[in-house]
Write a protein that holds these residues in place. Structure first.
Motif, short mmCIF file in Angstrom:
data_model
loop_
_atom_site.label_atom_id
_atom_site.label_comp_id
_atom_site.label_asym_id
_atom_site.label_seq_id
_atom_site.Cartn_x
_atom_site.Cartn_y
_atom_site.Cartn_z
N ALA A 87 0.94 -1.24 -0.19
CA ALA A 87 -0.14 0.19 -0.09
C ALA A 87 0.76 1.27 0.13
CB ALA A 87 -0.89 0.01 1.19
N SER B 18 1.12 -4.25 -3.09
CA SER B 18 -0.30 -3.99 -3.46
C SER B 18 -0.76 -2.63 -3.52
CB SER B 18 -0.89 -4.55 -2.03
OG SER B 18 -0.47 -3.54 -0.74
N LYS C 168 -4.56 -0.16 -4.68
CA LYS C 168 -6.21 -0.33 -4.97
C LYS C 168 -6.32 -0.77 -6.39
CE LYS C 168 -6.80 2.72 -1.06
NZ LYS C 168 -7.98 3.14 -0.17
N ASP D 256 -4.52 3.89 -8.92
CA ASP D 256 -5.06 2.63 -8.89
C ASP D 256 -4.75 1.95 -10.13
OD1 ASP D 256 -6.49 3.90 -6.66
OD2 ASP D 256 -8.15 4.42 -7.90
N ASP E 255 -10.04 -5.12 1.89
CA ASP E 255 -9.57 -4.16 2.93
C ASP E 255 -9.74 -4.86 4.19
OD1 ASP E 255 -8.61 -2.03 4.67
OD2 ASP E 255 -8.63 -0.73 2.92
N TRP F 113 -8.21 -4.33 -3.28
CA TRP F 113 -6.83 -4.26 -3.53
C TRP F 113 -6.22 -5.10 -4.54
CZ3 TRP F 113 -3.76 -0.64 -0.95
CH2 TRP F 113 -4.51 0.23 0.40
#
Ligand code: SAM
Length: 193
Positions: free
Chosen positions: A102, A132, A134, A149, A174, A184
């Motif tokens: 993230a 990872s 989104k 993304d 999530d 994700w």
């Protein structure tokens, strides 16, 4: 722009993510990393995963671009957390694993291939990369943070363009309470020997 958000909201972000259950993704990643190997936690945030890897017997180097997150992560992990950005990554063949949970999602799409290539270069041949981001196709600015993304297909192309062979790609919900409708894209890939 995103780094300022983390500096200004560090305590709240730390509290909201330090206990997030990322054990599933960590296990899938560690299954591909040499025992006691050296892992780079890239954009480590709270230091949650850096600490978990250390407690599992791995050697860990971690960095983050936010000075406040670095301070909180260092307090939490008792590891020396480096204050630096993806743009400054210059390791060559150092790590058995690179973990980018993230974090690359804050890199503008135009710079993403270069950031992933630098992290791939930091891996030893045969080393394993986890990322990872989104799921989606936009580049969004939300309350002081930029989000890039990606689709599974774009993630796959980015990893392969960096000289990595895909091990697995999967979509996850999530893990934070109340955020299960956010999805994700996760990727594990290996640097060619
Ligand atoms: C959503 S948080 C994820 C933190 C942690 N990896 C996790 O999974 O909980 C994104 C992190 O990336 C860091 N970050 C943003 N832009 C960065 C950059 N250009 N270089 C390094 N870290 C960056 C932020 O400071 C923040 O700690």
């Amino acid at each position: 722009m995103s780094v300022r958000f983390y500096d200004e909201n560090a305590e709240a972000f730390f509290a909201g993510t330090v206990n997030a259950d990322m054990s599933g993704a960590r296990s899938r990643f560690l299954a591909n990393v040499a025992l006691k190997g050296h892992i780079l936690d890239a954009g480590c945030g709270s230091g949650r995963d850096a600490l978990a890897f250390t407690n599992s017997g791995f050697r860990v180097t971690a960095f983050d671009a936010s000075a406040e997150m670095v301070r909180l992560a260092a307090d939490h992990t008792h590891l020396p957390i480096l204050h630096m950005t993806f743009e400054e990554v210059a390791w060559d063949g150092e790590f058995d694993g690179v973990w980018a949970s993230a974090s690359l999602l804050h890199v503008p799409r135009a710079n993403l291939a270069r950031a992933i290539a630098a992290l791939a270069k930091a891996l030893r041949p045969g080393g394993t990369f986890y990322v990872s981001m989104k799921q989606g196709d936009e580049e969004r600015s939300v309350e002081g943070r930029l989000f890039t993304d990606v689709s599974e297909e774009e993630m796959s192309q980015l990893l392969q363009a960096a000289g990595l062979a895909i091990v697995e790609l999967w979509i996850s919900a999530d893990v934070r309470p109340g955020r299960g409708d956010e999805h994700w894209v996760n990727g594990i890939a290996q640097k060619r020997a």
